[in-house]
Design a protein around this motif. Structure first.
Motif, mmCIF file in Angstrom:
data_model
loop_
_atom_site.group_PDB
_atom_site.id
_atom_site.type_symbol
_atom_site.label_atom_id
_atom_site.label_comp_id
_atom_site.label_asym_id
_atom_site.label_seq_id
_atom_site.Cartn_x
_atom_site.Cartn_y
_atom_site.Cartn_z
ATOM 1 N N GLU A 192 2.048 1.884 -3.473
ATOM 2 C CA GLU A 192 0.974 2.398 -4.320
ATOM 3 C C GLU A 192 0.607 3.844 -3.958
ATOM 4 O O GLU A 192 0.044 4.570 -4.780
ATOM 5 C CB GLU A 192 -0.264 1.512 -4.195
ATOM 6 C CG GLU A 192 -0.052 0.123 -4.790
ATOM 7 C CD GLU A 192 -1.237 -0.807 -4.558
ATOM 8 O OE1 GLU A 192 -2.368 -0.311 -4.361
ATOM 9 O OE2 GLU A 192 -1.029 -2.028 -4.585
ATOM 10 N N ALA A 193 0.928 4.268 -2.716
ATOM 11 C CA ALA A 193 0.568 5.616 -2.246
ATOM 12 C C ALA A 193 1.615 6.667 -2.567
ATOM 13 O O ALA A 193 1.455 7.828 -2.189
ATOM 14 C CB ALA A 193 0.329 5.571 -0.736
ATOM 15 N N GLU A 194 2.674 6.293 -3.275
ATOM 16 C CA GLU A 194 3.730 7.258 -3.593
ATOM 17 C C GLU A 194 3.141 8.488 -4.274
ATOM 18 O O GLU A 194 2.305 8.384 -5.165
ATOM 19 C CB GLU A 194 4.792 6.621 -4.494
ATOM 20 C CG GLU A 194 5.695 5.657 -3.757
ATOM 21 C CD GLU A 194 6.765 5.058 -4.651
ATOM 22 O OE1 GLU A 194 6.975 5.531 -5.777
ATOM 23 O OE2 GLU A 194 7.387 4.084 -4.201
ATOM 24 N N CYS B 254 0.830 -1.210 0.000
ATOM 25 C CA CYS B 254 0.000 0.000 0.000
ATOM 26 C C CYS B 254 0.862 1.257 0.000
ATOM 27 O O CYS B 254 0.543 2.229 -0.691
ATOM 28 C CB CYS B 254 -0.956 -0.003 1.191
ATOM 29 S SG CYS B 254 -2.270 -1.250 1.057
ATOM 30 N N ASN B 255 1.956 1.246 0.763
ATOM 31 C CA ASN B 255 2.868 2.395 0.775
ATOM 32 C C ASN B 255 3.425 2.657 -0.619
ATOM 33 O O ASN B 255 3.528 3.804 -1.054
ATOM 34 C CB ASN B 255 4.028 2.168 1.751
ATOM 35 C CG ASN B 255 3.722 2.655 3.138
ATOM 36 O OD1 ASN B 255 3.040 3.637 3.326
ATOM 37 N ND2 ASN B 255 4.233 1.949 4.117
ATOM 38 N N CYS C 180 -6.832 1.019 0.973
ATOM 39 C CA CYS C 180 -5.955 -0.032 0.465
ATOM 40 C C CYS C 180 -5.899 -1.202 1.443
ATOM 41 O O CYS C 180 -6.063 -2.354 1.068
ATOM 42 C CB CYS C 180 -4.557 0.530 0.214
ATOM 43 S SG CYS C 180 -3.384 -0.676 -0.452
ATOM 44 N N PHE D 175 -6.260 6.928 1.218
ATOM 45 C CA PHE D 175 -5.808 5.884 0.313
ATOM 46 C C PHE D 175 -5.302 4.677 1.096
ATOM 47 O O PHE D 175 -5.645 3.533 0.794
ATOM 48 C CB PHE D 175 -4.703 6.388 -0.620
ATOM 49 C CG PHE D 175 -4.149 5.297 -1.480
ATOM 50 C CD1 PHE D 175 -4.780 4.955 -2.666
ATOM 51 C CD2 PHE D 175 -3.033 4.568 -1.095
ATOM 52 C CE1 PHE D 175 -4.300 3.917 -3.451
ATOM 53 C CE2 PHE D 175 -2.544 3.544 -1.871
ATOM 54 C CZ PHE D 175 -3.184 3.214 -3.055
ATOM 55 N N MET D 176 -4.466 4.921 2.111
ATOM 56 C CA MET D 176 -3.905 3.826 2.899
ATOM 57 C C MET D 176 -5.008 3.041 3.606
ATOM 58 O O MET D 176 -4.996 1.806 3.623
ATOM 59 C CB MET D 176 -2.894 4.356 3.923
ATOM 60 C CG MET D 176 -1.613 4.856 3.311
ATOM 61 S SD MET D 176 -0.658 3.583 2.468
ATOM 62 C CE MET D 176 -0.100 2.626 3.874
ATOM 63 N N LYS E 217 1.212 10.700 -2.872
ATOM 64 C CA LYS E 217 0.053 11.204 -2.139
ATOM 65 C C LYS E 217 0.534 11.759 -0.802
ATOM 66 O O LYS E 217 1.471 11.255 -0.213
ATOM 67 C CB LYS E 217 -0.964 10.082 -1.912
ATOM 68 C CG LYS E 217 -1.595 9.568 -3.192
ATOM 69 C CD LYS E 217 -2.503 8.392 -2.921
ATOM 70 C CE LYS E 217 -3.271 7.887 -4.104
ATOM 71 N NZ LYS E 217 -2.644 7.880 -5.379
ATOM 72 N N GLU F 75 -5.236 12.874 1.728
ATOM 73 C CA GLU F 75 -5.375 12.006 0.556
ATOM 74 C C GLU F 75 -4.641 10.685 0.795
ATOM 75 O O GLU F 75 -5.156 9.612 0.511
ATOM 76 C CB GLU F 75 -4.810 12.701 -0.681
ATOM 77 C CG GLU F 75 -4.904 11.842 -1.944
ATOM 78 C CD GLU F 75 -4.190 12.431 -3.151
ATOM 79 O OE1 GLU F 75 -4.437 11.927 -4.260
ATOM 80 O OE2 GLU F 75 -3.372 13.371 -2.983
ATOM 81 N N ARG F 76 -3.428 10.767 1.342
ATOM 82 C CA ARG F 76 -2.638 9.563 1.620
ATOM 83 C C ARG F 76 -3.300 8.711 2.705
ATOM 84 O O ARG F 76 -3.383 7.488 2.577
ATOM 85 C CB ARG F 76 -1.223 9.936 2.041
ATOM 86 C CG ARG F 76 -0.350 8.719 2.291
ATOM 87 C CD ARG F 76 1.058 9.122 2.749
ATOM 88 N NE ARG F 76 1.837 7.960 3.093
ATOM 89 C CZ ARG F 76 2.501 7.203 2.236
ATOM 90 N NH1 ARG F 76 2.493 7.499 0.948
ATOM 91 N NH2 ARG F 76 3.167 6.149 2.636
#
Length: 78
Positions: free
Chosen positions: A23-25, A20-21, A39, A35-36, A27, A31-32
């Motif tokens: 994929e979160a690059e 997940c980290n 995810c 997303f986390m 953000k 928002e991050r």
């Protein structure tokens, strides 16, 4: 839970977090965080769906036969 399973549990969670980290690059902030959260929940949902599928396939099995089947089914990828 056996010692082997106890050792695997943190590694699986760490793998989820790492994926997940990755994929979160890019953000940041709220928002991050959102997303986390999403995810990690999706990964959990996939595991729940896998459990439901294995349970359905295990219908009619009992006792040790069911335990063995469930263990093997849940270990499968995909």
């Amino acid at each position: 839970m056996t010692a082997a399973h106890a050792e695997d549990a943190p590694n699986k969670q760490q793998n989820k977090m790492a994926q997940c980290n990755k994929e979160a690059e890019g953000k940041k902030g709220d928002e991050r965080k959102k997303f986390m959260s999403d995810c990690l929940k999706n990964k959990k949902k996939a595991q729940q769906e896998k459990m439901a599928s294995c349970n359905k396939e295990a219908e009619g099995k009992k006792g040790d036969e069911r335990k063995k089947f469930m263990s093997e089914c849940l270990k499968k990828d995909g």
